[in-house]
Write an enzyme that holds these catalytic residues in place. Structure first.
Site, short mmCIF file in Angstrom:
data_model
loop_
_atom_site.label_atom_id
_atom_site.label_comp_id
_atom_site.label_asym_id
_atom_site.label_seq_id
_atom_site.Cartn_x
_atom_site.Cartn_y
_atom_site.Cartn_z
N GLY A 1 26.10 -2.62 43.48
CA GLY A 1 26.36 -2.31 44.89
C GLY A 1 27.67 -2.90 45.38
N LEU B 1 21.58 2.28 39.00
CA LEU B 1 20.36 1.48 38.82
C LEU B 1 19.20 2.30 38.26
CD1 LEU B 1 20.68 -0.68 42.02
CD2 LEU B 1 20.38 -1.59 39.71
N LEU C 1 22.66 -6.10 44.54
CA LEU C 1 22.82 -5.62 45.92
C LEU C 1 22.72 -4.10 46.00
CD1 LEU C 1 25.89 -7.81 47.03
CD2 LEU C 1 23.49 -8.44 46.84
N GLY C 2 22.71 -3.43 44.89
CA GLY C 2 22.67 -1.96 44.89
C GLY C 2 21.34 -1.48 45.44
N TYR D 1 13.24 8.58 45.24
CA TYR D 1 14.55 8.07 44.81
C TYR D 1 14.69 6.59 45.23
CZ TYR D 1 19.49 7.20 44.51
OH TYR D 1 20.69 6.63 44.21
N THR E 1 14.66 -8.34 51.86
CA THR E 1 14.97 -7.93 53.24
C THR E 1 13.90 -8.32 54.24
OG1 THR E 1 15.12 -5.97 54.64
CG2 THR E 1 14.08 -5.66 52.52
N GLU F 1 12.90 -6.38 56.36
CA GLU F 1 12.05 -5.20 56.52
C GLU F 1 10.67 -5.42 55.87
OE1 GLU F 1 12.36 -1.80 57.86
OE2 GLU F 1 13.71 -2.98 59.08
N TYR G 1 11.38 2.45 52.03
CA TYR G 1 12.40 1.45 51.66
C TYR G 1 11.75 0.07 51.53
CZ TYR G 1 16.17 -1.95 52.52
OH TYR G 1 17.02 -3.03 52.45
N HIS H 1 22.46 -7.86 58.85
CA HIS H 1 23.80 -8.43 58.97
C HIS H 1 24.82 -7.30 58.92
CE1 HIS H 1 22.26 -8.76 54.87
NE2 HIS H 1 23.46 -8.40 54.47
P1 NAP Z 1 25.15 -0.70 51.53
O1 NAP Z 1 26.41 -0.93 52.29
O2 NAP Z 1 24.34 0.52 51.81
O3 NAP Z 1 25.52 -0.74 49.98
C1 NAP Z 1 24.60 -0.35 49.00
C2 NAP Z 1 25.30 -0.32 47.67
O4 NAP Z 1 24.37 0.12 46.68
C3 NAP Z 1 26.49 0.66 47.60
O5 NAP Z 1 27.49 0.10 46.79
C4 NAP Z 1 25.87 1.87 46.92
O6 NAP Z 1 26.81 2.66 46.22
C5 NAP Z 1 24.96 1.16 45.93
N1 NAP Z 1 23.92 2.05 45.38
C6 NAP Z 1 23.12 2.90 46.04
N2 NAP Z 1 22.32 3.55 45.17
C7 NAP Z 1 22.62 3.08 43.94
C8 NAP Z 1 22.17 3.38 42.63
N3 NAP Z 1 21.21 4.29 42.42
N4 NAP Z 1 22.70 2.72 41.59
C9 NAP Z 1 23.70 1.79 41.79
N5 NAP Z 1 24.18 1.48 43.00
C10 NAP Z 1 23.65 2.12 44.07
O7 NAP Z 1 24.16 -1.95 51.72
P2 NAP Z 1 24.49 -3.44 52.19
O8 NAP Z 1 24.31 -3.51 53.66
O9 NAP Z 1 25.72 -3.89 51.54
O10 NAP Z 1 23.24 -4.21 51.57
C11 NAP Z 1 23.29 -4.77 50.27
C12 NAP Z 1 21.87 -4.99 49.78
O11 NAP Z 1 21.18 -5.87 50.66
C13 NAP Z 1 21.02 -3.74 49.70
O12 NAP Z 1 20.16 -3.90 48.60
C14 NAP Z 1 20.23 -3.76 50.99
O13 NAP Z 1 19.03 -3.06 50.82
C15 NAP Z 1 20.00 -5.24 51.16
N6 NAP Z 1 19.86 -5.74 52.52
C16 NAP Z 1 20.80 -5.44 53.45
C17 NAP Z 1 20.68 -5.99 54.71
C18 NAP Z 1 21.70 -5.69 55.79
O14 NAP Z 1 21.40 -5.92 56.97
N7 NAP Z 1 22.90 -5.25 55.44
C19 NAP Z 1 19.60 -6.84 55.02
C20 NAP Z 1 18.69 -7.13 54.01
C21 NAP Z 1 18.83 -6.60 52.76
P3 NAP Z 1 27.67 3.81 46.99
O15 NAP Z 1 28.80 3.07 47.67
O16 NAP Z 1 28.09 4.66 45.86
O17 NAP Z 1 26.75 4.47 47.96
O1 G4F Z 2 20.65 -0.46 61.93
P1 G4F Z 2 19.37 0.06 61.44
O2 G4F Z 2 19.37 1.40 60.83
O3 G4F Z 2 18.80 -1.05 60.47
P2 G4F Z 2 17.33 -1.39 59.92
O4 G4F Z 2 16.44 -0.22 59.92
O5 G4F Z 2 16.86 -2.60 60.64
O6 G4F Z 2 17.65 -1.73 58.39
C1 G4F Z 2 18.78 -2.53 58.05
O7 G4F Z 2 18.41 -3.90 58.04
C2 G4F Z 2 17.41 -4.24 57.06
C3 G4F Z 2 17.13 -5.74 57.21
O8 G4F Z 2 16.12 -5.92 58.18
C4 G4F Z 2 17.95 -3.91 55.69
F1 G4F Z 2 17.03 -4.25 54.74
C5 G4F Z 2 18.26 -2.42 55.60
O9 G4F Z 2 18.85 -2.16 54.32
C6 G4F Z 2 19.28 -2.08 56.68
O10 G4F Z 2 20.49 -2.73 56.39
O11 G4F Z 2 18.31 0.09 62.65
C7 G4F Z 2 18.03 -1.05 63.43
C8 G4F Z 2 17.12 -0.64 64.58
C9 G4F Z 2 15.90 0.15 64.14
O12 G4F Z 2 14.77 -0.32 64.82
C10 G4F Z 2 16.20 1.57 64.58
O13 G4F Z 2 15.07 2.37 64.90
O14 G4F Z 2 17.86 0.21 65.45
C11 G4F Z 2 17.03 1.29 65.82
N1 G4F Z 2 17.88 2.41 66.22
C12 G4F Z 2 17.92 2.93 67.48
N2 G4F Z 2 18.75 3.98 67.50
C13 G4F Z 2 18.70 3.12 65.43
C14 G4F Z 2 19.26 4.10 66.24
N3 G4F Z 2 19.02 2.98 64.13
C15 G4F Z 2 19.93 3.85 63.61
N4 G4F Z 2 20.30 3.71 62.31
N5 G4F Z 2 20.49 4.87 64.37
C16 G4F Z 2 20.18 5.03 65.69
O15 G4F Z 2 20.67 5.95 66.36
#
Ligand code: NAP
Ligand code: G4F
Length: 385
Positions: free
Chosen positions: A9, A65, A86-87, A101, A133, A135, A157, A187
């Site tokens: 990722g 992955l 992180l992917g 998927y 996460t 979540e 998810y 974040h």
């Molecule tokens: P992101 O911006 O969506 O990045 C996801 C990465 O995974 C991208 O590089 C994507 O590649 C890659 N990926 C997707 N499908 C894949 C596959 N089948 N094989 C290999 N790589 C694949 O997510 P992020 O916000 O950086 O988050 C990083 C990790 O932390 C994720 O696992 C996410 O679920 C987890 N997480 C995120 C948050 C948050 O708030 N950001 C919180 C908790 C946990 P492409 O660029 O090609 O799409």
């Molecule tokens: O920004 P979101 O899409 O993030 P969500 O669903 O909290 O998930 C993110 O954080 C998780 C950690 O808790 C990660 F594991 C996950 O990979 C991802 O990075 O939505 C945040 C909130 C939700 O409650 C959603 O229903 O915002 C609400 N929301 C309201 N309007 C919306 C919208 N979300 C999105 N994406 N788009 C809207 O228009």
């Protein structure tokens, strides 16, 4: 010898910040990148080096992955000291459309890495980080959530990530692997994916004030999230793998905020006061006042006049589209990072206002460029999702 890290990722938000962080620490960073029809390395472009350079500190490998042989071969070839998984298909709403998927990538994908470490006999050499996460808490059982709060996932998810969490714990207990889960709360950053709520808001706001878009359509405005800055959170990942003993940690700010308030704060940064009226799908965000000086400082005098003119016909810049509601929602996330503070010495440097300001400023710069191109007669993209 330089330490080696492998990041799955690496083209994502966290992958890019972590790669930069580790390179600064002197690591050689290997990253797995998916093959796509367009180049997808924008977030790591500033780190990327010509593959013909002999001693590089960033090396990319094509992979996925869902492909065990590919994952195993990459690990065998680069023999990393640390693997950061992180992917993922990381969008909660999209996981309802692509559940199988998501399970394959986010759930079984984690198993593929763990099994590769075991089969290659690297379990005493490699330390493993799993991107778990908040979540997982879903329909939350207690507030705030700690490492001991029971999980109740609310999306495909989160169910896939639940498997990944427990298989990581299992490989630690069964085989003595140095494997840790970071239970990270939301974040964000200026390079956050455009369809997550924070970035959708800061981009939408920037387009609205520049006259590139009239209305921002949102989903559930009442959801509450514990938002931090991705830069702080990748530091926590690294700290987990530097501990003698592997363990699981909540990484959060300890402050929770409604989506509605995130919107209000973002608009306030450019001098626009909003009031929300109505409820559920009939709720709307109405502009009640504009601070001319702030607007001119952040946007421009010319755009202020146009924006005020537009308000005369329609002061509602935020509307709700129930199409963005999720079949099952996570209404409240609020983390308790006490263990990470105590054991890792991890304290976030950003607060929510600092995060929003950085995101709004960055999107304003980007959208001003778009506006400039449009005025010059060049084609710009639409960004509605
Ligand atoms: P992101 O911006 O969506 O990045 C996801 C990465 O995974 C991208 O590089 C994507 O590649 C890659 N990926 C997707 N499908 C894949 C596959 N089948 N094989 C290999 N790589 C694949 O997510 P992020 O916000 O950086 O988050 C990083 C990790 O932390 C994720 O696992 C996410 O679920 C987890 N997480 C995120 C948050 C948050 O708030 N950001 C919180 C908790 C946990 P492409 O660029 O090609 O799409
Ligand atoms: O920004 P979101 O899409 O993030 P969500 O669903 O909290 O998930 C993110 O954080 C998780 C950690 O808790 C990660 F594991 C996950 O990979 C991802 O990075 O939505 C945040 C909130 C939700 O409650 C959603 O229903 O915002 C609400 N929301 C309201 N309007 C919306 C919208 N979300 C999105 N994406 N788009 C809207 O228009």
């Amino acid at each position: 010898m330089d330490k080696k890290a492998l990041i799955t990722g690496i083209t994502g938000q966290d992958g890019a910040y972590l790669a930069e962080f580790l390179i600064k620490k002197g690591y050689i960073v290997h990253g797995i990148k998916r093959r796509s029809s367009l180049l997808n390395t924008e977030r790591i472009d500033h780190l990327y080096q010509d593959p013909h350079i002999e001693k590089r500190n960033l090396i990319l490998h094509y992979g996925d992955l869902s492909d065990s042989m590919n994952i195993t071969r990459i690990i065998q070839e680069c023999r990393p000291d640390e693997i950061y998984n992180l992917g993922a298909m990381s969008h909660v709403k999209v996981s309802f459309d692509m559940p199988e998927y998501t399970a394959n990538t986010d759930g079984t994908g984690t198993l593929r890495i763990l099994e590769a470490i075991r089969l290659l006999n690297l379990k005493d050499q490699v330390r493993f980080y799993q991107a778990s996460t908040s979540e997982l808490y879903g329909l939350v059982r207690e507030v705030p959530q700690t490492e001991n709060t029971p999980f109740y996932p609310r999306s495909p998810y989160a169910c896939a990530k639940l498997y990944a969490y427990w298989i990581t714990v299992n490989y630690r207990e069964a085989y003595g692997l140095h494997a840790s889960n970071g239970i990270l709360f939301n974040h964000e950053s200026p390079i956050r994916g455009e369809t997550f709520v924070s970035r959708k808001i800061t981009r939408g706001l920037s387009r609205i004030v520049l006259g590139l878009q009239d209305t921002l359509y949102m989903g559930n405005l009442s959801a509450k999230r514990d938002w931090g800055h991705a830069k702080d959170y990748v530091r926590a990942m690294y700290l987990m793998l530097q501990q003698e003993t592997p363990d699981d940690y909540v990484i959060a700010t300890g402050v929770t905020t409604e989506v509605r308030e995130f919107i209000r704060k973002s608009f306030a940064f450019v001098g626009i006061e909003l009031e929300f009226k109505g409820d559920k799908e009939n709720e709307k965000g109405c502009v009640t006042s504009v601070n001319d000086k702030t607007f001119i400082d952040k946007v421009s005098r010319e755009h202020l006049d146009k924006f005020k003119h537009r308000l005369k016909t329609d002061p509602y810049v935020i509307k709700v589209d129930p199409g963005y509601f999720r079949p099952t929602e996570v209404e409240l996330l609020h983390g308790d990072p006490a263990k990470a503070n105590r054991v890792l010495g991890w304290i976030p440097e950003y607060d929510l206002d600092g995060l929003i300001e950085e995101m709004v400023d960055s999107d304003l710069v980007f959208m001003k460029k778009e506006d400039y191109l449009r005025n010059g007669g060049y084609k710009i993209n639409n960004y509605f999702e």
